[in-house]
Write a protein that holds these residues in place. Structure first.
Motif, short mmCIF file in Angstrom:
data_model
loop_
_atom_site.label_atom_id
_atom_site.label_comp_id
_atom_site.label_asym_id
_atom_site.label_seq_id
_atom_site.Cartn_x
_atom_site.Cartn_y
_atom_site.Cartn_z
N ARG A 113 -13.80 -19.79 29.08
CA ARG A 113 -13.78 -20.36 30.43
C ARG A 113 -12.56 -21.24 30.66
O ARG A 113 -11.94 -21.22 31.74
N SER A 114 -12.15 -21.99 29.65
CA SER A 114 -10.98 -22.87 29.79
C SER A 114 -9.73 -22.05 30.05
O SER A 114 -8.89 -22.42 30.88
N LEU A 115 -9.60 -20.92 29.35
CA LEU A 115 -8.44 -20.05 29.54
C LEU A 115 -8.42 -19.47 30.95
O LEU A 115 -7.37 -19.41 31.60
N ILE A 116 -9.58 -19.05 31.43
CA ILE A 116 -9.67 -18.43 32.75
C ILE A 116 -9.39 -19.45 33.85
O ILE A 116 -8.70 -19.15 34.83
N GLU A 117 -9.91 -20.65 33.68
CA GLU A 117 -9.71 -21.69 34.71
C GLU A 117 -8.35 -22.36 34.59
O GLU A 117 -7.84 -22.89 35.58
N THR A 118 -7.74 -22.33 33.40
CA THR A 118 -6.45 -22.98 33.18
C THR A 118 -5.56 -22.04 32.37
O THR A 118 -5.33 -22.25 31.17
N PRO A 119 -5.03 -20.97 32.99
CA PRO A 119 -4.29 -19.94 32.24
C PRO A 119 -3.02 -20.44 31.56
O PRO A 119 -2.49 -19.74 30.69
N GLU A 120 -2.55 -21.63 31.92
CA GLU A 120 -1.34 -22.14 31.28
C GLU A 120 -1.57 -22.60 29.84
O GLU A 120 -0.61 -22.90 29.11
N ILE A 121 -2.82 -22.67 29.40
CA ILE A 121 -3.08 -23.12 28.02
C ILE A 121 -2.74 -22.04 26.99
O ILE A 121 -2.63 -22.33 25.80
N VAL A 122 -2.55 -20.80 27.42
CA VAL A 122 -2.20 -19.73 26.50
C VAL A 122 -0.73 -19.83 26.14
O VAL A 122 0.14 -19.76 27.02
#
Length: 330
Positions: A25-34
């Motif tokens: 969920r964190s990746l989907i809501e905040t894609p810049e973390i990848v």
């Protein structure tokens, strides 16, 4: 339709798009973390559009046709799905290890118990269960895969102009393949509804990753970008050799004709179906129903869409695709 089936089960939403609860969920809501590397290569698609096939093709192109690599480990370990976030209980690895030691000593009746098979099957998934963590352990150049819509795709993949190969499949065959995938019978892919119920969910974008139209058309609009190659599943079926050559040119890889032929043969549906590093069994029961690779044919939708469903979908398709310049063979 029953109130409880308005969305496919086990779902959370972000910006109106349903996602499986076991996604990151964190990746989907905040894609810049990848954290992407400039030489990363992505295979992107709407689910059940030929992703597994394309990943094998791209992988073989990137490693010069080295088939040993493509049988060395399950595809998900070699090329993880970045949004996967299947966290196993801390005790599961220990239980699996113990069961493997004890299994030869068990009576056949015990070995064949469904719950035991399910536990042993889980070992296959654990190494790459958390995609964003597993990708950090891979050496460059990495080949990664994702079903994320363009709007929630990793920000760095776009800003760093990572190579992205996107594949789209005609939406009717996609719907049928997606129905069977969701119905595999092993949590979280344990949809219990009928085809007719699934059709309603699919048409209304109430399945994981949302509307086929929204997903495909957003990526189609990026087809002119230097770092995006847009492919169609039906074209891959008609001309796999030409597809391999197109991918090689896109990735700046030089391949001999012999290597191209080798890649086409090794990534054929027949070869992948017998490759246990690709076509793992995801559940218990009918092997033909529960294998990851099912049919891979064009036109299977005719065995499932009713006359009224087809008439309705044709109307929706014409309205949504009007002016896009994107056409598919049925």
């Amino acid at each position: 339709m029953d109130e409880n089936t308005r969305y496919i089960s086990n779902t959370f939403q972000h910006n109106g798009v349903p996602y499986l609860n076991q996604f990151n969920r964190s990746l989907i809501e905040t894609p810049e973390i990848v954290k992407c590397r400039e030489d990363d290569v992505f295979v992107a698609s709407y689910p059940k559009s030929g992703t597994t096939w394309l990943v094998e093709m791209v992988s073989l192109v990137m490693n010069g046709g080295n088939t040993d690599f493509n049988t060395s480990a399950w595809q998900q370990e070699r090329h993880p799905m970045i949004e996967a976030n299947f966290k196993a209980p801390f005790w599961l690895p220990w239980v699996i290890h113990l069961l493997k030691l004890l299994k030869p000593l068990m009576p056949k009746a015990i070995q064949n118990l469904v719950f035991l098979k399910r536990l042993l099957l889980a070992e296959t998934h654990m190494k790459a269960a958390i995609g964003i963590e597993h990708m950090k352990r891979l050496e460059s150049p990495r080949l990664l895969k994702s079903h994320l819509p363009y709007q929630t795709f990793p920000t760095q993949a776009i800003s760093k102009k990572c190579k992205i190969v996107y594949v789209a499949r005609n939406p009717k065959d996609t719907a049928v393949s997606y129905f069977y995938h969701c119905s595999l019978g092993m949590f979280p892919l344990d949809y219990k509804g009928s085809w007719n119920e699934f059709y309603e969910l699919y048409v209304n974008g109430k399945v994981w990753y949302g509307s086929w139209f929204d997903h495909v058309l957003a990526w189609w609009q990026r087809k002119g970008d230097d770092n995006v190659l847009f492919l169609k599943y039906e074209d891959m079926k008609k001309d796999p050799k030409g597809t391999v050559k197109t991918i090689a040119v896109f990735l700046d890889v030089t391949l001999s004709d012999d290597i191209v032929d080798k890649i086409v043969e090794f990534s054929s549906f027949k070869s992948m179906k017998s490759n246990k590093a690709v076509n793992i069994s995801l559940s218990i029961g009918d092997k033909n129903k529960h294998q990851f690779i099912r049919k891979g044919v064009v036109g299977d939708w005719m065995n499932y869409f009713t006359v009224s469903q087809n008439k309705e979908y044709e109307k929706i398709y014409k309205e949504r695709m009007k002016g896009s310049g994107l056409d598919f063979e049925w």
